[in-house]
Design an enzyme around this catalytic site. Structure first.
Site, mmCIF file in Angstrom:
data_model
loop_
_atom_site.group_PDB
_atom_site.id
_atom_site.type_symbol
_atom_site.label_atom_id
_atom_site.label_comp_id
_atom_site.label_asym_id
_atom_site.label_seq_id
_atom_site.Cartn_x
_atom_site.Cartn_y
_atom_site.Cartn_z
ATOM 1 C CG ASN A 54 25.815 39.198 15.895
ATOM 2 O OD1 ASN A 54 26.262 38.695 14.877
ATOM 3 N ND2 ASN A 54 24.529 39.422 16.085
ATOM 4 C CG ASP B 228 21.267 40.433 23.774
ATOM 5 O OD1 ASP B 228 20.482 40.834 24.649
ATOM 6 O OD2 ASP B 228 22.434 40.833 23.671
ATOM 7 N NE ARG C 215 23.305 47.646 21.787
ATOM 8 C CZ ARG C 215 23.699 48.657 22.563
ATOM 9 N NH1 ARG C 215 23.384 49.892 22.205
ATOM 10 N NH2 ARG C 215 24.383 48.443 23.665
ATOM 11 C CD GLN D 117 17.889 41.402 31.665
ATOM 12 O OE1 GLN D 117 16.950 41.208 30.915
ATOM 13 N NE2 GLN D 117 18.208 42.617 32.103
#
Length: 408
Positions: A113, A143, A189, A300
């Site tokens: 992003n 994410d 998040r 991860q």
């Protein structure tokens, strides 16, 4: 379009981000680019005059094969937020002066992003000064929270690692004849895509995780404790997956309920960690059950030995598609993946306006999250194709071999 191109990597690394870099490099060279430069540490490095000619570091097909399998960001990364154009034109003048000096015709940025925000601002400034440099975003983030794209390269491999590791943790937790509780904290998040991948651990040979808590829903501590008390009363050991970003009703992160040192990055993001430990300590003190907290943390995103072949292939494809689009005149765009079939699984690439992607966070639809701390089959079916197949590491002396910048 001919000339030189430049590529950078930004934000948190993934296990397949370098496959996208290879896609940009190889496609640009195949299409006649004279030089392919790499920014060291993203746009911040370019501002500092740090860049390399990638041809001096990627010389053979073996180098390409190694780089595809190398985790983290080959060129280094940054978390640098470009100012608004109206607030500081000098930064943009410096960047475009450097691009002119290097005779750059196309600029590629691999990231999530915040990186797409960089592409948006640079392409907007190019319009203001009538520059013909093309700016393209190449999606990357474990994410999986970029808008419009079906999913992001990097997510599938991270999901594969999470599901596989949880299967092993579950086996370990069941060896005792008394109940234990393991709480596994997974990155995420505001979006719970990674933690949702824990559901894939449930299979013919595995009971799967018992509960999954995602940041899309308010975390009720009292209900959580009641669920743990009720389920552990049966004598069964529990494995619980929680997103690092779970919040209580007043908006605080769970980890903020304990004493912690707060760190905020350049984009205003709090460093998240400690939710699992807080919950484990609470269970231990209030319920008297042996509890442990695990954080997958960077594992991860860097576990290249657990890479999904689907993921690494798509990472290469989006890099190549970005070059193709730029060489055909597109700018201010992001390459996205469009799923056209589930059975068989097929994804194609398209380009979309960066203004419709930058700074927009894609979260898990609430209808994919159940009321009993789990996720629906629809979400599992969405994730499963992304973890399929493997790409074996190139092993040397019993360990995976990687390509490092500067290796000859």
């Amino acid at each position: 379009m001919v000339g030189n191109v430049i590529v950078g990597q930004s934000g948190g690394p993934t296990s397949v981000i370098n496959s996208s870099l290879v896609g940009v490099y190889k496609t640009a060279k195949d299409r006649g680019a004279n030089k392919v430069y790499g920014m060291l540490h993203g746009i911040k490095g370019l501002l500092d005059g740090q860049y390399v000619d990638l041809s001096e570091h990627i010389k053979t097909t073996l180098d390409i094969d190694l780089l595809k399998r190398t985790p983290s960001s080959f060129l280094g990364s940054c978390r640098y937020k470009l100012p608004e154009i109206c607030d500081n034109k000098e930064v943009y003048e410096q960047i475009f002066a450097k691009l002119k000096e290097l005779e750059i015709s196309a600029f590629f940025y691999i990231g999530g992003n915040d990186s797409m925000d960089t592409i948006k601002k640079l392409s907007d400034y190019a319009i203001l000064i009538n520059s013909d440099i093309k700016f393209m975003g190449v999606p990357k983030t474990i994410d999986n929270d970029l808008a419009i794209t079906d999913h992001t390269p990097g997510y599938g491999s991270a999901a594969k690692f999470i599901a596989a590791s949880l299967k092993e943790i579950i086996r370990d937790g069941l060896v005792y004849d008394y109940p234990t509780i393991t709480i596994v904290e997974i990155m995420g998040r505001n979006a719970g895509w990674l933690t949702a991948a824990a559901a894939l651990s449930r299979s013919d040979d595995c009971e799967g995780v018992d509960m999954i808590y995602l940041p899309e829903k308010v975390f009720d501590i009292a209900d959580f404790m009641e669920q743990v008390k009720k389920r552990s009363a049966t004598g069964k050991s529990l494995v619980i997956a929680v997103s690092e970003g779970i919040k209580v009703a007043d908006g605080r992160y769970v980890f903020e309920l304990a004493d912690h040192v707060e760190f905020v990055d350049a984009f205003g993001h709090k460093q998240l960690a400690g939710s699992a430990k807080f919950l484990a300590d609470k269970i231990g003190s209030e319920l008297g059950i042996k509890t442990r907290a695990l954080e997958f943390s960077t594992l991860q995103r860097c576990a290249a030995h657990m890479t999904s072949r689907t993921d690494i292939t798509e990472a290469f494809q989006v890099g190549g598609a970005a070059v193709k689009a730029a060489f055909e005149g597109e700018t201010g765009k992001v390459v996205v993946l469009k799923r056209v079939s589930d059975d068989p699984y097929i994804c194609i690439t398209e380009t979309h306006d960066v203004h419709k992607i930058a700074n927009i966070e894609k979260k898990i639809p609430l209808e994919w999250i159940t009321d009993d701390a789990y996720v629906t089959d629809d979400l599992i079916h969405y994730i499963r194709p992304l973890i399929q197949a493997e790409l074996s590491p190139i092993m040397v002396d019993g360990l995976p071999r990687h390509l490092r910048l500067g290796d000859e």
